[in-house]
Each structure stands twice: as structure tokens, then as C-alpha cells.
Design an enzyme around this catalytic site. Structure first.
Site, PDB file in Angstrom:
ATOM      1  N   TYR A  92       0.888  -1.062  -0.306  1.00 38.05           N
ATOM      2  CA  TYR A  92      -0.081  -0.111  -0.048  1.00 38.05           C
ATOM      3  C   TYR A  92       0.197   1.476  -0.264  1.00 38.05           C
ATOM      4  O   TYR A  92       0.727   2.341  -0.076  1.00 38.05           O
ATOM      5  CB  TYR A  92      -0.827  -0.138   1.213  1.00 38.05           C
ATOM      6  CG  TYR A  92      -1.985  -0.805   1.313  1.00 38.05           C
ATOM      7  CD1 TYR A  92      -2.419  -1.835  -0.265  1.00 38.05           C
ATOM      8  CD2 TYR A  92      -2.647  -0.916   2.287  1.00 38.05           C
ATOM      9  CE1 TYR A  92      -3.132  -2.598  -0.088  1.00 38.05           C
ATOM     10  CE2 TYR A  92      -4.233  -1.374   1.800  1.00 38.05           C
ATOM     11  CZ  TYR A  92      -4.430  -3.111   1.493  1.00 38.05           C
ATOM     12  OH  TYR A  92      -5.159  -3.689   0.945  1.00 38.05           O
TER      13      TYR A  92
ATOM     14  N   LYS B 298       2.860 -15.417   1.294  1.00 42.18           N
ATOM     15  CA  LYS B 298       2.286 -16.136   0.295  1.00 42.18           C
ATOM     16  C   LYS B 298       4.116 -16.246   0.066  1.00 42.18           C
ATOM     17  O   LYS B 298       4.181 -15.771  -0.929  1.00 42.18           O
ATOM     18  CB  LYS B 298       1.894 -15.237  -0.839  1.00 42.18           C
ATOM     19  CG  LYS B 298       1.298 -15.887  -2.190  1.00 42.18           C
ATOM     20  CD  LYS B 298       0.198 -16.996  -2.054  1.00 42.18           C
ATOM     21  CE  LYS B 298      -0.021 -17.759  -3.173  1.00 42.18           C
ATOM     22  NZ  LYS B 298      -1.343 -19.046  -2.816  1.00 42.18           N
TER      23      LYS B 298
ATOM     24  N   ASP C  21      -3.825 -17.815   1.369  1.00 38.66           N
ATOM     25  CA  ASP C  21      -5.325 -18.855   0.303  1.00 38.66           C
ATOM     26  C   ASP C  21      -5.572 -19.549   1.804  1.00 38.66           C
ATOM     27  O   ASP C  21      -6.381 -19.632   1.843  1.00 38.66           O
ATOM     28  CB  ASP C  21      -4.968 -19.284  -1.248  1.00 38.66           C
ATOM     29  CG  ASP C  21      -3.190 -19.589  -0.783  1.00 38.66           C
ATOM     30  OD1 ASP C  21      -1.690 -19.786   0.212  1.00 38.66           O
ATOM     31  OD2 ASP C  21      -3.033 -20.737  -1.401  1.00 38.66           O
TER      32      ASP C  21
ATOM     33  N   ASP D 182      -5.600  -6.872   5.772  1.00 35.47           N
ATOM     34  CA  ASP D 182      -6.746  -5.868   5.163  1.00 35.47           C
ATOM     35  C   ASP D 182      -7.969  -6.543   4.913  1.00 35.47           C
ATOM     36  O   ASP D 182      -9.211  -6.612   5.292  1.00 35.47           O
ATOM     37  CB  ASP D 182      -6.363  -4.904   4.038  1.00 35.47           C
ATOM     38  CG  ASP D 182      -7.825  -3.756   3.996  1.00 35.47           C
ATOM     39  OD1 ASP D 182      -8.184  -3.714   4.805  1.00 35.47           O
ATOM     40  OD2 ASP D 182      -6.988  -3.079   2.793  1.00 35.47           O
TER      41      ASP D 182
ATOM     42  N   ASP E 203     -10.782  -8.479   7.081  1.00 36.48           N
ATOM     43  CA  ASP E 203     -12.568  -8.385   7.364  1.00 36.48           C
ATOM     44  C   ASP E 203     -13.509  -9.081   7.343  1.00 36.48           C
ATOM     45  O   ASP E 203     -14.587  -9.733   7.452  1.00 36.48           O
ATOM     46  CB  ASP E 203     -12.919  -7.625   6.136  1.00 36.48           C
ATOM     47  CG  ASP E 203     -12.816  -5.637   6.269  1.00 36.48           C
ATOM     48  OD1 ASP E 203     -12.849  -5.416   7.231  1.00 36.48           O
ATOM     49  OD2 ASP E 203     -13.466  -4.922   4.458  1.00 36.48           O
TER      50      ASP E 203
END
Ligand code: NAD
Length: 357
Positions: free
Chosen positions: A141, A191, A224, A248, A252
Site C-alpha cells: 500500500y 505467500k 489462501d 486488510d 474483514d
């Protein structure tokens, strides 16, 4: 023990839920012999109206000397016409940056009486208590270079996922320290099978674990799989630590497991232990000013302030138990009412928590 608290209600339902939470904070601190000095300031739309900026210097300076910033929410339709850089939400982003708040704590807690509100089966989520720790000031980001450029007559969009060693070290330490106060288990999400930056993340987290926190259990998951596990068997987790973008998304997902925005607290911490505490929800213009808002997310944010900044875990436990008691007694605001027909307002929910204390 003592501390300075800056209260920033902001806009919309912020001005309804924050005073209720402050009452709880005053009582619990008083009873525990903790001397808190309260100061109040303007932020967001109300600050734009009165000072022409969403984060006036006087608010920022007061925040810099505070131990705890208790924040409501900012924004609303009244200021939506303003250019991005002048919107109320900028005040919050600037405040986080100026205070160096790099660690974002989002607990997903589901009190058993509310299990029916989740999209998952009640038995999978009743008494869920997972803490997602998201790195907040680095990663893709913020990484440079970024943008859209022209290459061989075609446009190309690109971003940079970058973590410096010190950024991983400090967030890893926060994760292990949080686990020490909870279930003593950390799962680091990356990852590493595809992205070098996250293989580096994994290596650094592993080193900090081995050298400083061998008494905490550490596991690693690819993002994942972590997403899958969060909806398959969320109660397997204690603390999940991950970078900005994965955090992020995962926070959620975890929030939705609990089914109710009005129940979710959060904290953002810097390196000194000072923190900004706020409900996850926004200013809810659709219900603002009507005594409908659920104040429990903000009250639970106060509990986090006691636990993580004021080092008063017993006070945090006391608040969380009072909230659990009120819910077990069937006291509900509209957003968590489900099939119950009798609902209370913001103020009455606050009074019920005070009585349960
Ligand atoms: P929101 O969280 O304000 O509201 C989403 C929905 O949830 C609404 O229907 C609302 O009524 C309900 N809701 C939220 N909190 C509730 C509570 N405590 N009790 C009962 N119901 C509740 O999100 P939104 O509608 O996307 O945004 C509204 C405004 O808030 C926008 O201006 C947005 O920019 C701002 N916002 C601010 C923050 C922040 O300050 N941290 C965060 C998110 C949104």
C-alpha cells in the site's frame, strides 16, 4: 498508575457512542485506582466546520502527549463533496501516520448469545476470540515505485510490495507480546511460495521467534489457506500476524464471522505502547442522532486500551465480562436484536453495562 486520555468523538454516531464509553472508562479506572486525565478535541467533519481542517494542530499536539486516544468516527454526507485531500477521513489517516501507529489490532470476538448473527454455523463461532494483527504502515500500500506507465505502446500498472527488516521485526515482536497476554499462539500469514518479500517476512518472524519468544507457539500459513481456515474452523487461531494487504482482507473476513459491525473494537499501536482505540464501524449517518447506535464496539475498544496501553488487564476483563453479562441478559440494540422484539437505545445500553459493572 496514571495516564492521559484524549477523547475524539468526531462525527455522526461518534458523538453518541464515545461519551457512553468514556463513562465506563472513568468508572473502571476510578475503581482500580488508576488516575486518568481526560482531554477532548475535534477531528473530522466537525473540525473542518470549526477550524477549516480535519486535524487541527491543537488536536494533533494533544494526541502526541496522550497515552490513549479514544476515537469515534469521522465523515458523513455533509463533507462528501470535498476533494479527497480535504475530507474528514484524511484527519484519521494523518493522525495514524503522525503517531507512528504501525500495528493494527482487530479482534474478532463473538459473544455466545450473538452466535446466530454470524453467517457461519453457531457452533463454529460461539465464543470466537481471534486477534488479527495487521502491519499498517508498510507493504504494497505504500511501496514505491508505483503507478501506470507506457511500455511498448501498451499501458502497464504496477505496485511494489516491500518490507524492510525493522518493519517486520517490530510487528513480529508485537504479535508475540500480544500472544503472551492471550493464548500464547501466533500464526504468521504470508505467500512465501510465490513472493520473495513474504519469504523474507517468514524468515524474519522465525528468527525473532527463535531468539526472543521460544515459549510462544509459532505456525505459518499461506494467505489462501489462512482465508480458507478462517471460515472452516476459525476457533483454531489465537493471534494472526500478517502484512498490510493480507491483513486488510483477512481482518474483514474475520469481522464478518461475528456478523455485527456494532460489536467490533480495534486498536492501533506505535512503538511506545501508546495507542489509538476506535470502533471498526464508521459514523453511520443513516442512524445518527437517534439513539440507535450500538456503543459496545467503543466500550470494547476502551477495554483494549486498559489491556494494551494502560497495562491493566483486570480492568479489560471486567469490562468484557460486563458486556457478556448484558448480552446474556438479552439486552440488545437494534443492530444485534435478531428475533428479539425488545430493543434499547445507545444510552440505555451504556446504562446496562454500567449496572453490570
Ligand atoms: P458505517 O460503519 O458507518 O455503517 C455501515 C452500516 O452499519 C450502516 O447501516 C450503519 O447504520 C450500521 N452501523 C455502523 N455502526 C453501527 C453501530 N454502532 N450500531 C448500529 N449500527 C451500526 O459505514 P459506511 O456507511 O460505509 O460509512 C459512513 C460514513 O462513515 C462515511 O462517511 C465513511 O467515510 C465513514 N467511515 C469512517 C470510519 C472511521 O472514522 N474510522 C470508518 C468507516 C467509515
Amino acid at each position: 498508575m496514571s495516564g492521559k486520555v484524549l477523547v475524539l468523538p468526531g462525527d455522526g454516531i461518534g458523538v453518541e457512542v464515545v461519551p457512553v464509553a468514556v463513562k465506563v472508562m472513568r468508572k473502571v479506572a476510578n475503581d482500580a485506582g488508576i488516575k486518568l486525565d481526560f482531554d477532548e478535541g475535534l477531528v473530522g467533519g466537525v473540525a473542518i466546520d470549526q477550524h477549516g481542517t480535519s486535524l487541527p494542530d491543537i488536536t494533533l499536539n494533544s494526541a502526541k502527549t496522550a497515552d490513549v486516544v479514544l476515537f469515534g468516527g469521522v465523515g458523513g454526507p455533509k463533507w462528501d463533496h470535498l476533494p479527497m485531500a480535504e475530507r474528514p477521513e484524511r484527519g484519521l489517516l494523518r493522525l495514524r501516520a503522525e503517531l507512528g501507529l504501525f500495528a493494527n489490532l482487530r479482534p474478532a470476538i463473538l459473544f455466545a448469545p450473538l452466535a446466530a448473527a454470524s453467517s457461519l454455523k453457531p457452533e463454529l463461532v460461539a465464543d470466537l476470540d481471534v486477534l488479527i494483527l495487521r502491519e499498517l504502515t508498510g507493504g504494497i500500500y505504500f511501496g514505491e515505485p508505483r503507478g501506470v506507465r507506457e511500455e511498448n505502446g501498451e499501458k502497464v500498472g504496477f505496485n511494489t510490495d516491500i518490507y524492510r527488516e525493522h518493519e517486520i521485526v517490530r510487528i513480529a515482536r508485537v504479535a508475540f507480546q500480544l500472544a503472551e497476554k492471550r493464548g500464547r499462539r501466533v500464526c504468521s500469514v504470508d505467500k512465501a511460495n510465490v513472493l520473495e518479500v513474504t519469504q523474507f517476512w517468514r524468515d524474519v518472524v522465525t528468527r525473532i521467534h527463535q531468539t526472543e519468544f521460544p515459549h510462544i507457539e509459532l505456525s505459518h500459513l499461506y494467505v489462501d489457506n489462512a482465508g480458507m481456515q478462517l471460515v472452516r474452523a476459525p476457533k483454531q487461531f489465537d493471534v494472526i500476524v500478517t502484512g498490510n494487504m493480507f491483513g486488510d482482507i483477512l481482518s474483514d473476513i474475520a469481522a464478518m464471522l461475528t456478523g455485527s459491525l456494532g460489536m467490533l473494537p480495534s486498536a492501533s499501536l506505535g512503538s511506545t505502547g501508546k495507542g489509538l482505540y476506535e470502533p471498526v464501524h464508521g459514523t453511520a449517518p443513516d442512524i445518527a442522532g437517534r439513539n440507535f447506535a450500538n456503543p459496545l464496539a467503543t466500550i470494547l475498544s476502551v477495554a483494549m486500551a486498559f489491556r494494551y496501553t494502560l497495562n491493566a488487564g483486570a480492568c479489560a476483563d471486567r469490562i468484557e465480562k460486563a458486556v457478556a453479562r448484558v448480552l446474556a441478559d438479552g439486552v440488545r440494540t437494534r443492530d444485534i436484536a435478531g428475533d428479539l422484539t425488545s430493543v434499547v437505545g445507545t444510552v440505555e445500553m451504556g446504562e446496562a453495562v454500567m449496572a453490570a459493572l
